[in-house]
Design an enzyme around this catalytic site. Structure first.
Site, PDB file in Angstrom:
ATOM      1  N   SER A  37      23.763  -4.195  13.265  1.00 25.69           N
ATOM      2  CA  SER A  37      23.754  -5.028  12.063  1.00 25.69           C
ATOM      3  C   SER A  37      23.174  -4.302  10.855  1.00 25.69           C
ATOM      4  O   SER A  37      22.403  -3.347  10.992  1.00 25.69           O
ATOM      5  CB  SER A  37      22.927  -6.293  12.311  1.00 25.69           C
ATOM      6  OG  SER A  37      23.323  -6.908  13.511  1.00 25.69           O
TER       7      SER A  37
HETATM    8  N1  SAH Z   1      21.433  -6.571  17.768  1.00 26.12           N
HETATM    9  C1  SAH Z   1      22.420  -5.563  18.074  1.00 26.12           C
HETATM   10  C2  SAH Z   1      23.758  -5.991  17.551  1.00 26.12           C
HETATM   11  C3  SAH Z   1      24.841  -5.728  18.534  1.00 26.12           C
HETATM   12  S1  SAH Z   1      26.404  -6.473  18.157  1.00 26.12           S
HETATM   13  C4  SAH Z   1      21.952  -4.213  17.554  1.00 26.12           C
HETATM   14  O1  SAH Z   1      20.837  -4.155  16.975  1.00 26.12           O
HETATM   15  O2  SAH Z   1      22.626  -3.221  17.736  1.00 26.12           O
HETATM   16  C5  SAH Z   1      26.411  -7.828  19.294  1.00 26.12           C
HETATM   17  C6  SAH Z   1      26.435  -7.501  20.752  1.00 26.12           C
HETATM   18  O3  SAH Z   1      26.583  -8.717  21.473  1.00 26.12           O
HETATM   19  C7  SAH Z   1      27.590  -6.617  21.219  1.00 26.12           C
HETATM   20  O4  SAH Z   1      27.086  -5.451  21.775  1.00 26.12           O
HETATM   21  C8  SAH Z   1      28.310  -7.468  22.269  1.00 26.12           C
HETATM   22  O5  SAH Z   1      28.782  -6.713  23.370  1.00 26.12           O
HETATM   23  C9  SAH Z   1      27.224  -8.430  22.692  1.00 26.12           C
HETATM   24  N2  SAH Z   1      27.655  -9.682  23.297  1.00 26.12           N
HETATM   25  C10 SAH Z   1      28.689 -10.497  22.924  1.00 26.12           C
HETATM   26  N3  SAH Z   1      28.748 -11.558  23.729  1.00 26.12           N
HETATM   27  C11 SAH Z   1      27.748 -11.447  24.640  1.00 26.12           C
HETATM   28  C12 SAH Z   1      27.301 -12.242  25.736  1.00 26.12           C
HETATM   29  N4  SAH Z   1      27.890 -13.390  26.074  1.00 26.12           N
HETATM   30  N5  SAH Z   1      26.229 -11.811  26.448  1.00 26.12           N
HETATM   31  C13 SAH Z   1      25.609 -10.640  26.137  1.00 26.12           C
HETATM   32  N6  SAH Z   1      25.990  -9.841  25.123  1.00 26.12           N
HETATM   33  C14 SAH Z   1      27.035 -10.243  24.369  1.00 26.12           C
END
Ligand code: SAH
Length: 220
Positions: free
Chosen positions: A71
Site C-alpha cells: 500500500s
Molecule cells: N498490507 C500489505 C498489503 C498487501 S495487499 C503490505 O503491507 O504489503 C493485500 C493482500 O491480501 C494480498 O497479498 C492478498 O494475497 C491478500 N489476501 C486477499 N484475500 C485474502 C484472504 N482471504 N486471506 C488472507 N490474505 C488475503
C-alpha cells in the site's frame, strides 16, 4: 570499505524515510507521534523486489508478486493512526502481502498475528521480517476471512484487502473497545476505509476514514 558503503546506504534510506514522513504523511495531517516514529524506523525498500526498491519512498502503492500490492505509505499511516495501536495491544492483520504493515504494527503493539493466502508471499514476508529482527509477528498461510485459527480476541484487526462486507468471524474476534479497519465496498472500485469500533455493549460503531483502493479480499 564494505561497511562504509553499507552505512552510506542505510543513511540514505533513513534520509528518504524522514523525507517521506515529512512530505507525504505529517504534512497531510497524520498527527500520531508513535505512527510517525514507526514509519521513520521501518525501512520499506526491504519489502520490495530489487527493481521496485528504488521507488520505495515514492508516494504510491507498488507491485509485489502474485499480482498484489504494497500500500501507499500515506494510506498505511492513515490506517495505523485510526487503529490507535497501544503498546499492550494484540493485532491481527488479514492480507500480510509484503509484510510491511505487519512490521509497522509490530513496532507499535505487543504482538501481531498475520494471515496471507499466497504461500509464496508468506515465505518472502517471513524472511524479511526475520531480517529486520522482528520477533513479535506470527505470520501464517491461510484464508483470513475465517479469522485467526487459534481463536482469541484482538484489540486491533487490520484488513488489508477490500471486501463488500466485514467477514463475520472477524467481528467475533474483536475485543471490547477493539478497532477493525477495512476497505469496505466494491473491490473493483474505490472503497471507503471504514473503522468499526466494538462498543462496551457489543454494538459496532462505524466511521468512514478515507477513500482508498485496495486489492480484493478473496475468500477460500
Ligand atoms: N498490507 C500489505 C498489503 C498487501 S495487499 C503490505 O503491507 O504489503 C493485500 C493482500 O491480501 C494480498 O497479498 C492478498 O494475497 C491478500 N489476501 C486477499 N484475500 C485474502 C484472504 N482471504 N486471506 C488472507 N490474505 C488475503
Amino acid at each position: 570499505m564494505r561497511a562504509a558503503k553499507e552505512s552510506k546506504r542505510s543513511k540514505r534510506s533513513r534520509f528518504l524515510r524522514d523525507t517521506m514522513v515529512d512530505v507525504q504523511i505529517a504534512s497531510r495531517g497524520i498527527r500520531s507521534r508513535r505512527v510517525l516514529l514507526a514509519m521513520r524506523q521501518v525501512p520499506r525498500e526491504i519489502f520490495l523486489d530489487q527493481r521496485f526498491a528504488v521507488a520505495a519512498y515514492e508516494d504510491t502503492a507498488l507491485p509485489i508478486p502474485k499480482g498484489q500490492t504494497i500500500s501507499q505509505p500515506y494510506i498505511v499511516a492513515k490506517m495505523l493512526e485510526a487503529a490507535a495501536i497501544a503498546k499492550s495491544d494484540r493485532v491481527l492483520e488479514i492480507g500480510a502481502g509484503s509484510g510491511y504493515l505487519a512490521a509497522l504494527a509490530a513496532n507499535l503493539g505487543r504482538e501481531v498475528c498475520a494471515l496471507e493466502r499466497h504461500e509464496a508471499l508468506v515465505q518472502r514476508a517471513r524472511s524479511r521480517l526475520r531480517h529486520l529482527g522482528c520477533r513479535n509477528v506470527d505470520l501464517r498461510h491461510g484464508d483470513g476471512t475465517a479469522g485467526w485459527p487459534d481463536g482469541g480476541e484482538f484489540d486491533v484487526i487490520l484488513v488489508s484487502a477490500a471486501s463488500a462486507e466485514v467477514p463475520a468471524a472477524l467481528k467475533t474476534q474483536l475485543a471490547p473497545s477493539g478497532r477493525l479497519l477495512i476497505p469496505l465496498g466494491n473491490p473493483d472500485g474505490v472503497q471507503p476505509l471504514t473503522k468499526l469500533t466494538r462498543a462496551p455493549d457489543g454494538r459496532f460503531v462505524e466511521e468512514e476514514i478515507e477513500e482508498v483502493r485496495f486489492v480484493p479480499l478473496v475468500s477460500g
